[in-house]
Design a protein around this motif. Structure first.
Motif, PDB file in Angstrom:
ATOM      1  N   ALA A 298       0.831  -1.206   0.000  1.00 40.84           N
ATOM      2  CA  ALA A 298       0.000   0.000   0.000  1.00 40.84           C
ATOM      3  C   ALA A 298       0.869   1.261   0.000  1.00 40.84           C
ATOM      4  O   ALA A 298       0.584   2.216  -0.730  1.00 40.84           O
ATOM      5  CB  ALA A 298      -0.927   0.005   1.213  1.00 40.84           C
ATOM      6  N   LEU A 299       1.925   1.263   0.801  1.00 40.28           N
ATOM      7  CA  LEU A 299       2.828   2.415   0.825  1.00 40.28           C
ATOM      8  C   LEU A 299       3.498   2.613  -0.529  1.00 40.28           C
ATOM      9  O   LEU A 299       3.606   3.745  -1.016  1.00 40.28           O
ATOM     10  CB  LEU A 299       3.882   2.252   1.915  1.00 40.28           C
ATOM     11  N   LEU A 300       3.945   1.535  -1.139  1.00 41.99           N
ATOM     12  CA  LEU A 300       4.597   1.635  -2.433  1.00 41.99           C
ATOM     13  C   LEU A 300       3.655   2.198  -3.491  1.00 41.99           C
ATOM     14  O   LEU A 300       4.018   3.105  -4.246  1.00 41.99           O
ATOM     15  CB  LEU A 300       5.115   0.259  -2.868  1.00 41.99           C
ATOM     16  N   VAL A 301       2.438   1.686  -3.534  1.00 45.36           N
ATOM     17  CA  VAL A 301       1.470   2.137  -4.538  1.00 45.36           C
ATOM     18  C   VAL A 301       1.062   3.585  -4.294  1.00 45.36           C
ATOM     19  O   VAL A 301       1.080   4.413  -5.220  1.00 45.36           O
ATOM     20  CB  VAL A 301       0.235   1.211  -4.547  1.00 45.36           C
ATOM     21  N   VAL A 302       0.717   3.919  -3.066  1.00 50.99           N
ATOM     22  CA  VAL A 302       0.255   5.273  -2.761  1.00 50.99           C
ATOM     23  C   VAL A 302       1.374   6.294  -2.956  1.00 50.99           C
ATOM     24  O   VAL A 302       1.157   7.367  -3.528  1.00 50.99           O
ATOM     25  CB  VAL A 302      -0.329   5.346  -1.331  1.00 50.99           C
ATOM     26  N   CYS A 303       2.573   5.975  -2.509  1.00 48.04           N
ATOM     27  CA  CYS A 303       3.699   6.898  -2.681  1.00 48.04           C
ATOM     28  C   CYS A 303       4.003   7.121  -4.161  1.00 48.04           C
ATOM     29  O   CYS A 303       4.320   8.244  -4.572  1.00 48.04           O
ATOM     30  CB  CYS A 303       4.946   6.379  -1.968  1.00 48.04           C
ATOM     31  N   THR A 304       3.891   6.080  -4.973  1.00 50.76           N
ATOM     32  CA  THR A 304       4.135   6.220  -6.406  1.00 50.76           C
ATOM     33  C   THR A 304       3.087   7.116  -7.057  1.00 50.76           C
ATOM     34  O   THR A 304       3.430   7.980  -7.871  1.00 50.76           O
ATOM     35  CB  THR A 304       4.146   4.834  -7.076  1.00 50.76           C
ATOM     36  N   ILE A 305       1.827   6.933  -6.687  1.00 47.04           N
ATOM     37  CA  ILE A 305       0.757   7.761  -7.259  1.00 47.04           C
ATOM     38  C   ILE A 305       0.920   9.217  -6.838  1.00 47.04           C
ATOM     39  O   ILE A 305       0.840  10.134  -7.667  1.00 47.04           O
ATOM     40  CB  ILE A 305      -0.622   7.212  -6.856  1.00 47.04           C
ATOM     41  N   VAL A 306       1.154   9.451  -5.559  1.00 40.55           N
ATOM     42  CA  VAL A 306       1.322  10.824  -5.061  1.00 40.55           C
ATOM     43  C   VAL A 306       2.542  11.472  -5.706  1.00 40.55           C
ATOM     44  O   VAL A 306       2.516  12.647  -6.078  1.00 40.55           O
ATOM     45  CB  VAL A 306       1.425  10.838  -3.522  1.00 40.55           C
ATOM     46  N   THR A 307       3.618  10.720  -5.876  1.00 41.33           N
ATOM     47  CA  THR A 307       4.827  11.255  -6.503  1.00 41.33           C
ATOM     48  C   THR A 307       4.563  11.628  -7.952  1.00 41.33           C
ATOM     49  O   THR A 307       4.999  12.697  -8.406  1.00 41.33           O
ATOM     50  CB  THR A 307       5.976  10.232  -6.429  1.00 41.33           C
ATOM     51  N   THR A 308       3.869  10.783  -8.674  1.00 42.00           N
ATOM     52  CA  THR A 308       3.582  11.063 -10.084  1.00 42.00           C
ATOM     53  C   THR A 308       2.771  12.336 -10.246  1.00 42.00           C
ATOM     54  O   THR A 308       3.095  13.200 -11.070  1.00 42.00           O
ATOM     55  CB  THR A 308       2.836   9.874 -10.724  1.00 42.00           C
ATOM     56  N   VAL A 309       1.729  12.479  -9.462  1.00 38.28           N
ATOM     57  CA  VAL A 309       0.876  13.668  -9.550  1.00 38.28           C
ATOM     58  C   VAL A 309       1.611  14.899  -9.011  1.00 38.28           C
ATOM     59  O   VAL A 309       1.616  15.966  -9.647  1.00 38.28           O
ATOM     60  CB  VAL A 309      -0.453  13.440  -8.793  1.00 38.28           C
ATOM     61  N   GLY A 310       2.230  14.762  -7.857  1.00 35.98           N
ATOM     62  CA  GLY A 310       2.934  15.888  -7.250  1.00 35.98           C
ATOM     63  C   GLY A 310       4.094  16.372  -8.095  1.00 35.98           C
ATOM     64  O   GLY A 310       4.367  17.578  -8.172  1.00 35.98           O
ATOM     65  N   TYR A 311       4.793  15.461  -8.752  1.00 33.62           N
ATOM     66  CA  TYR A 311       5.914  15.817  -9.616  1.00 33.62           C
ATOM     67  C   TYR A 311       5.436  16.688 -10.776  1.00 33.62           C
ATOM     68  O   TYR A 311       6.047  17.707 -11.094  1.00 33.62           O
ATOM     69  CB  TYR A 311       6.568  14.539 -10.144  1.00 33.62           C
ATOM     70  N   GLN A 312       4.346  16.278 -11.408  1.00 39.70           N
ATOM     71  CA  GLN A 312       3.816  17.053 -12.536  1.00 39.70           C
ATOM     72  C   GLN A 312       3.432  18.471 -12.102  1.00 39.70           C
ATOM     73  O   GLN A 312       3.732  19.446 -12.785  1.00 39.70           O
ATOM     74  CB  GLN A 312       2.598  16.347 -13.151  1.00 39.70           C
ATOM     75  N   VAL A 313       2.770  18.569 -10.962  1.00 40.17           N
ATOM     76  CA  VAL A 313       2.349  19.878 -10.450  1.00 40.17           C
ATOM     77  C   VAL A 313       3.571  20.731 -10.110  1.00 40.17           C
ATOM     78  O   VAL A 313       3.641  21.908 -10.478  1.00 40.17           O
ATOM     79  CB  VAL A 313       1.429  19.708  -9.219  1.00 40.17           C
ATOM     80  N   ALA A 314       4.538  20.144  -9.420  1.00 39.52           N
ATOM     81  CA  ALA A 314       5.727  20.889  -9.003  1.00 39.52           C
ATOM     82  C   ALA A 314       6.521  21.386 -10.206  1.00 39.52           C
ATOM     83  O   ALA A 314       6.956  22.550 -10.232  1.00 39.52           O
ATOM     84  CB  ALA A 314       6.595  20.019  -8.108  1.00 39.52           C
TER      85      ALA A 314
END
Length: 85
Positions: A59-75
């Motif tokens: 769960a941590l791996l999946v959620v962290c990957t999703i948040v990173t993908t979205v957050g990276y694009q925004v940043a």
């Protein structure tokens, strides 16, 4: 005037920083409180998983990957916007 792009080093650092911060904020504390233990047991039970520790890791791996993908694009878009003012 050509649009300025974010350097690759900044992009890599941004993605890595978002992933690490997300992981550190989401992982269960040590020692875990009873509320955290109950939460993860219920979450694992909803998906029919018996191995709670394995479920937490996945769960941590999946959620962290999703948040990173979205957050990276925004940043990156925000940084590019600031560079092109």
């Amino acid at each position: 005037m050509a649009a300025r792009r974010v350097p690759a080093g900044i992009r890599i650092f941004t993605g890595l920083a978002i992933f690490v911060l997300t992981f550190l904020l989401m992982r269960p504390s040590d020692p875990a409180t009873q509320g955290q233990i109950d939460f993860w047991k219920k979450a694992a039970g909803l998906l029919g998983e018996r191995d709670v520790e394995g479920f937490v890791g996945i769960a941590l791996l999946v959620v962290c990957t999703i948040v990173t993908t979205v957050g990276y694009q925004v940043a990156v878009r925000l940084i590019e916007k600031m560079l092109n003012k």
